[in-house]
Design a protein around this motif. Structure first.
Motif, mmCIF file in Angstrom:
data_model
loop_
_atom_site.group_PDB
_atom_site.id
_atom_site.type_symbol
_atom_site.label_atom_id
_atom_site.label_comp_id
_atom_site.label_asym_id
_atom_site.label_seq_id
_atom_site.Cartn_x
_atom_site.Cartn_y
_atom_site.Cartn_z
ATOM 1 N N SER A 1 0.834 -1.203 0.000
ATOM 2 C CA SER A 1 0.000 0.000 0.000
ATOM 3 C C SER A 1 0.874 1.262 0.000
ATOM 4 N N LEU B 1 2.301 1.748 -3.364
ATOM 5 C CA LEU B 1 1.327 2.312 -4.328
ATOM 6 C C LEU B 1 1.146 3.817 -4.111
ATOM 7 N N TRP B 2 1.043 4.199 -2.839
ATOM 8 C CA TRP B 2 0.887 5.618 -2.530
ATOM 9 C C TRP B 2 2.108 6.409 -3.003
ATOM 10 N N LYS C 1 4.104 5.531 -5.410
ATOM 11 C CA LYS C 1 4.074 5.538 -6.883
ATOM 12 C C LYS C 1 3.130 6.655 -7.375
ATOM 13 N N ALA C 2 1.958 6.722 -6.706
ATOM 14 C CA ALA C 2 0.975 7.753 -7.083
ATOM 15 C C ALA C 2 1.546 9.153 -6.859
ATOM 16 N N LEU D 1 3.971 9.968 -9.460
ATOM 17 C CA LEU D 1 3.282 10.316 -10.721
ATOM 18 C C LEU D 1 2.795 11.764 -10.698
ATOM 19 N N SER E 1 -3.897 8.878 -13.801
ATOM 20 C CA SER E 1 -3.014 7.695 -13.750
ATOM 21 C C SER E 1 -2.690 7.327 -12.307
ATOM 22 N N ALA E 2 -2.444 8.374 -11.490
ATOM 23 C CA ALA E 2 -2.118 8.130 -10.084
ATOM 24 C C ALA E 2 -3.282 7.471 -9.367
ATOM 25 N N ARG F 1 -5.595 5.642 -10.703
ATOM 26 C CA ARG F 1 -5.719 4.257 -11.199
ATOM 27 C C ARG F 1 -4.706 3.365 -10.500
ATOM 28 N N GLU F 2 -3.514 3.901 -10.287
ATOM 29 C CA GLU F 2 -2.486 3.129 -9.572
ATOM 30 C C GLU F 2 -2.960 2.771 -8.168
ATOM 31 N N LEU F 3 -3.717 3.681 -7.583
ATOM 32 C CA LEU F 3 -4.203 3.461 -6.218
ATOM 33 C C LEU F 3 -5.435 2.542 -6.204
ATOM 34 N N GLY F 4 -5.900 2.164 -7.381
ATOM 35 C CA GLY F 4 -7.000 1.210 -7.483
ATOM 36 C C GLY F 4 -8.367 1.849 -7.613
#
Lengths: 283, 271
Positions: free
Chosen positions: A10, A13-14, A16-17, A20, A66-67, A69-72
């Motif tokens: 998690s 992902l955060w 990564k977002a 982005l 995109s960010a 979407r990365e976070l779901g």
């Protein structure tokens, strides 16, 4: 152990977002800067400001999506939620929406552009930017004024710098004893001798009215937009100087006192200094 | 007070567009029309001072080198220049906006007639310091009023206004060191009388030439009034006027015009 790995995923992902979004901001800025150099020569200041914003926010929006979407987050769900939210937001932000729509009309109509001098009610200043919600002005005493777009759509405003030349109207009062033809001649001479006063369109001199204390003349001359204040200042000085030199009187306001009788003169009794002194002594 | 010797030897005292090398603590003083100019080279800087005389006081006084005494003029500007050997170049240039010229007396051109009108316009003075390619200062020699040339107050161009005696004989033309003469070739191809009320000379598009007597000329402007039309066709000749003997180019046009045709902004050249 599993919980720890879930937490790390998690966090990843955060992260990564966040990367982005940051990367999107940086890329948007770089692209805008690059395009700025190319577009400067082709677009007006106003169009350039607008294109810069559209490009910047366009790129940023793509990266934010995109960010998310990365976070779901599901985009369709988000749009659905946005639909419901928009009704609530719509009620809450009527003024903003009105300003936004007014802003679009202003952009389409183009009654002024960045750098123009406009007057809205008592506020006069240079347009700094035309945004979706408001227009920003810098007044001549260096104040920053924000005018909502809705106000500009509803009210009358004047674009002072739209045309390259403008007319200066001077109201000049001369004494009733003066010869009007001679006064006209002197005014035209003053305009001729002032280099910033335009020869064409020619100066015009009109007897406006018989005022209470003077014959009022409207003297209209044309001048370059940027020289308006200079001409007003220099021409009025020139006229005063010329009138003084030629003995033309600019009268002060005066009042004639009527004694109440058609023929009888206003009674005046002259007293000598000694009479007055005697009277003072007795008192 | 002694006279300057320009770097290139010119005997004609009206030929003021030269290079001048000034000594230490010497200034260059010059009167051109209404302009009084003084240039004083100092250590790593040049001081340019100027002021304007009244219209009736306009005159010409060739550049002079003044030692130890520097006239105090109304405006002074300082230009920082680190490496230079006190070299100054003065050059004439035409007005930066078109000049609208009105003949002092009404002038009419009968049908199928042509003539050449000699019109003189005021010059500007460019000052160059050392090896700097761009002029550091441009000053007008005569004050000109502003005027508007256009069909309406919305569309047109801001120009300078001037009066001309409109000589039509070359022998009557009087040259001056602060004016350039433009031959305006007028032709009336119409069937009615053509009233020449004003002519807008496209001075930013004209070249400046000097003849063998150091008189300044511009290339000719040819105006053909087309039948039944208010607007005439206008052409700028690319060569110096034929009257200017052994003409040499002194300054190029400020703005180039494609195909010797005038720009859209100058379409109201005649009215």
């Amino acid at each position: 152990m599993e919980e720890a790995s879930m937490a790390s995923i998690s966090l990843f992902l955060w992260l990564k977002a966040a990367i982005l979004v940051v990367a999107g901001t940086v890329i948007a800025r770089v692209v805008v800067k690059m395009l700025n150099g190319i577009l400067t020569t082709h677009l007006t200041t106003h169009a350039l400001q607008l294109s810069r914003r559209v490009i910047f926010y366009g790129i940023l929006t793509i990266f934010i999506i995109s960010a998310l979407r990365e976070l779901g987050f599901e985009l369709t769900l988000l749009l659905g939620a946005a639909g419901i939210l928009s009704v609530a937001i719509g009620f809450a932000s009527q003024t903003s929406a009105s300003n936004l729509i007014s802003g679009l009309f202003l952009l389409g109509e183009k009654p002024f552009s960045v750098g123009d001098i406009i007057q809205v009610d008592a506020v006069k200043g240079e347009v700094l930017s035309i945004d979706f919600l408001s227009v920003k002005l810098r007044t001549f005493d260096n104040l920053f004024v924000r005018i909502p777009n809705e106000t500009l759509i509803k009210t009358t405003f004047t674009n002072i710098s739209r045309f390259p030349i403008r007319r200066l109207d001077l109201a000049i009062g001369v004494a009733y004893k003066e010869n009007i033809a001679r006064v006209r001649e002197l005014l035209i001479r003053a305009a001729d001798e002032n280099p910033i006063c335009m020869e064409e369109p020619a100066p015009v001199c009109i007897v406006d009215q018989f005022g209470a204390s003077s014959v009022d003349i409207k003297f209209s001359v044309w001048v370059r937009q940027d020289q308006f204040r200079n001409l007003k200042d220099s021409l009025m000085e020139d006229i005063k100087e010329l009138f003084d030199k030629e003995g033309v009187e600019i009268p002060f306001p005066h009042i004639s006192v009527y004694a109440g009788s058609e023929t009888g003169p206003f009674p005046i009794k002259m007293k000598t200094d000694t009479e007055q002194d005697d009277k003072d002594h007795k008192e | 007070m002694k006279k300057t010797s320009p770097t290139n030897t010119i005997t004609n005292e009206f030929h003021w567009w030269n290079n001048y090398t000034l000594g230490q603590n010497h200034s260059l003083f010059f009167v051109l029309g209404e302009l009084e100019l003084s240039i004083l080279p100092l250590d790593k800087e040049a001081q340019i001072s100027y002021q304007y005389l009244l219209k009736e006081e306009e005159r010409y006084q060739a550049p002079q080198l003044l030692a130890s005494q520097h006239p105090e003029l109304k405006h002074t500007e300082r230009f920082v220049i680190n490496k230079w050997d006190n070299e100054i170049r003065l050059a004439p240039i035409l007005a930066d906006r078109p000049v609208v010229v009105r003949p002092k007396n009404n002038l009419y051109l009968l049908p199928n007639q042509s003539t050449t009108l000699y019109v003189s316009t005021a010059l500007w003075l460019s000052i160059y310091l050392g090896n700097v390619k761009e002029p550091v200062k441009e000053l007008r020699s005569i004050s000109l009023s502003d005027t508007w040339m256009g069909a309406t107050t919305r569309e047109g161009e801001i120009c300078y206004a001037a009066r001309t005696s409109g000589k039509i004989s070359r022998e009557q033309v009087i040259h001056s060191p602060f004016r350039a003469v433009t031959p305006v070739k007028l032709k009336n191809s119409g069937k009615d009388i053509f009233a020449v009320e004003r002519i807008a000379l496209p001075t930013p598009h004209l070249s400046l030439y000097e003849d063998e007597d150091s008189n300044l000329w511009t290339n000719a402007v040819a105006i053909d009034r087309i039948e039944l039309k208010d607007v005439a066709s206008i052409k700028l000749e690319s060569k110096p006027p034929e009257h200017a003997k052994n003409a040499k180019l002194v300054s190029k046009p400020r703005e180039q015009v494609a195909d010797n045709k005038l720009s859209k902004t100058l379409k109201h050249l005649l009215s």
